[in-house]
Design an enzyme around this catalytic site. Structure first.
Site, short mmCIF file in Angstrom:
data_model
loop_
_atom_site.label_atom_id
_atom_site.label_comp_id
_atom_site.label_asym_id
_atom_site.label_seq_id
_atom_site.Cartn_x
_atom_site.Cartn_y
_atom_site.Cartn_z
N GLU A 293 0.88 -1.17 0.00
CA GLU A 293 0.00 0.00 0.00
C GLU A 293 0.90 1.21 0.00
O GLU A 293 1.79 1.34 0.86
CB GLU A 293 -0.92 -0.02 1.23
CG GLU A 293 -2.03 1.02 1.18
CD GLU A 293 -1.69 2.25 2.00
OE1 GLU A 293 -1.51 3.32 1.38
OE2 GLU A 293 -1.63 2.15 3.22
N CYS A 327 -2.08 8.05 4.76
CA CYS A 327 -2.17 7.67 3.34
C CYS A 327 -3.52 8.10 2.77
O CYS A 327 -3.63 8.38 1.57
CB CYS A 327 -1.99 6.18 3.18
SG CYS A 327 -0.47 5.53 3.88
#
Length: 543
Positions: A293, A327
């Site tokens: 990720e 994120c």
């Protein structure tokens, strides 16, 4: 193949403590912070159950008070990576042979330690080492990591329960084997929970781990390691090393026993790793699992029917909680011209009330960015916006690193849809707004879709169900985690499995069964009870 499937303890999300003034948890956390600030600790690497010290010391300092030393960690070299690989491979036979319920028990105990006696120590380490305020730390380093461990145990049992059908006279079964080799966990600074989940998820499935945390999160990583050891993780199952990226890469991705990587970090680093793995693919015993990720340029899209106050709140919280270093943080917003002034009035009112400073003062909503490198990049982006004819600073725009790495929450208005901060990830408290004409929704959706390489999170706001349906369909591939009338942050384990596509990663959904399936290699077994004795099929030649 498990010898039996048992009911595991019922799993629910860990309750979030309030830390309200006068609460016992607030007093306990403040006392823990005070104690930990007064100490200067020595942090070794942990390889094969042994503490390894090199004497090559690096200081750990709070980002909001960079002259204060919390302790020092021992930086390793390439030989320590090889030692960790060897320790993982040595531990692997006994660990993968251990009955699954005993592996589960270890990590359930770790969750209890985190949510109980270690709660404030891990929260304090996150607050001091990563400059995360008390409430954000509680969500992350207490609740989310406990949720990861407990839900993953449930997902593990669900995986083992999944078995094929069997015809008469045969028995089909699937054995979920751990990968052949070791798994490398490369973890980020911004979530202690992610740093804990990336090594433990594959370990739970029977793999042994080489774990390299971000150099800016060693302080909390060593607390996690203490917890794992206390919970009973055997020596060599999780090996914690502090080695430079290039040194680690050279050894890890040349080992024939490299079986996979569990990664959260920057897109550039992930792409370099993927390239290195591809170059060395002929060296490995098996095709490595690559689970990552990476970055995001997460968006808020406001439809003209949406209420201004709700969008403003989503901007303030989505862009500026934990200094925009999630994120999933909102970093670009598309606001219709008819609503822009109203939205900005609400946002500016929020920003007037926000306090910025160290994490020890629980009233500070915004704290410091993680280090000087990040600070300098963000300050340069702000200065560039001030000087550009294609952008203007409409809120914030100040910064100061004399004591800590403080960037005031900043909003840039992009006067051109392709202004650099509309597409480039900054990873800090800087939001860019593009104002579109109300009658150009379709054109603006094209800009949103094509303006960034990322597809991690996104949020839409609208009061019209027709508009919501249209936006959901049109923006299908722009986000792996999609929010309707909510900010694009705050995914909860067991509720919103997390991950994105395009340049944002492999979308293997941390916090779900999908992720755990990446750390096993199934073997299908067919057993026939009465074997055939004639090569011909029955009645095949009869008239």
């Amino acid at each position: 193949m498990p010898k039996g499937i048992y009911n595991v303890p019922a799993v629910t999300n860990e309750p979030i403590l309030s830390y309200a003034p006068g609460s016992p948890e607030r007093a306990e956390l403040q006392a823990t912070i005070k104690k930990m600030r007064s100490e200067v600790i020595d942090v070794p690497m942990y390889i094969g159950g042994e503490e390894v010290r090199t004497g090559n010391l690096f200081a750990m300092t709070p980002p909001h008070d960079h002259q204060h030393v919390l302790g020092h960690y021992h930086q390793g070299e390439k030989k320590h990576i090889q030692m960790a690989i060897d320790a993982a491979l040595a531990a692997k036979p006994a660990w993968e042979a251990l009955a699954w319920e005993h592996r589960a028990s270890i990590f359930l105990k770790a969750a209890e330690l985190i949510s109980g006696p270690y709660r404030q120590k891990l929260n304090a380490a996150t607050m001091l080492g990563q400059s995360k305020n008390a409430f954000q730390a509680e969500i992350d380093s207490a609740c989310e990591i406990a949720d990861f461990l407990r839900f993953n145990v449930q997902y593990m049992t669900d995986i083992y329960k999944q078995q094929p059908i069997s015809s008469k006279g045969i028995w089909n079964r699937v054995e979920q084997r751990p990968l052949e080799g070791f798994v490398f966990a490369l973890t980020p600074f911004n979530f202690t929970a992610i740093a804990g989940n990336l090594p433990t998820a594959p370990a739970m499935m029977g793999n042994c781990i080489v774990w390299k945390p971000s150099k800016t999160a060693v302080y909390s990583a060593q607390v996690l390691m203490e917890i794992f050891q206390k919970a009973g993780v055997p020596a060599g199952v999780i090996n914690l090393v502090y080695v430079s990226g290039p040194a680690a890469s050279e050894v890890l991705f040349s080992s024939p026993d490299f079986a996979g990587i569990h990664f959260t970090g920057s897109t550039g680093v992930f792409q370099d790793i993927w390239k290195k793995i591809g170059e060395n693919i002929h060296k490995f015993k098996s095709y490595p699992r690559i689970v990552g990720e990476t970055g995001g340029k997460d968006y808020i899209f406001m439809h003209p029917t949406a209420p201004a106050k709700e969008v403003a709140t989503a901007i303030t919280r989505g862009a500026f909680e934990y200094q925009g270093q999630k994120c999933s943080a909102a970093s670009r917003a598309f606001i219709p011209a008819s609503k822009y002034d109203e939205v900005m009035a609400f946002v500016k009112e929020d920003l007037k009330q926000i306090k910025m400073g160290g994490t020890e003062d629980f009233t500070n909503f915004v704290n410091a960015v993680i280090d000087e490198t990040s600070f300098d990049k963000l300050a340069a982006a702000i200065d560039a916006a001030k000087a550009s004819p294609d952008a203007e600073i409409v809120a914030g725009g100040t910064y100061d690193k004399s004591v800590g790495y403080f960037i005031a929450p900043t909003i840039i208005r992009a006067l051109k849809s392709d202004y650099v901060t509309m597409g480039e990830e900054l990873f800090g408290p800087v939001m860019t707004i593009f104002v579109y004409e109300d009658n150009k929704i379709d054109e603006t959706l094209d800009i949103l879709d094509k303006g960034s390489m990322y597809a991690l999170t996104g949020a839409i706001f609208a009061d019209s169900r027709y508009a919501i349906e249209k936006l959901v369909k049109r923006l299908t591939h722009t986000a792996g985690n999609f929010y309707i009338n909510d900010k694009p942050t705050g995914a909860v384990v067991g509720q919103q499995p997390f991950g994105g596509g395009r340049g944002s990663g492999t979308n293997d959904k941390a916090g779900s069964m999908i992720n755990l399936l990446r750390w096993v290699s199934p073997r299908t077994i067919k057993e026939t009870f009465v074997s055939a004795t004639d090569y011909m099929y029955p009645n095949f030649l009869e008239d």
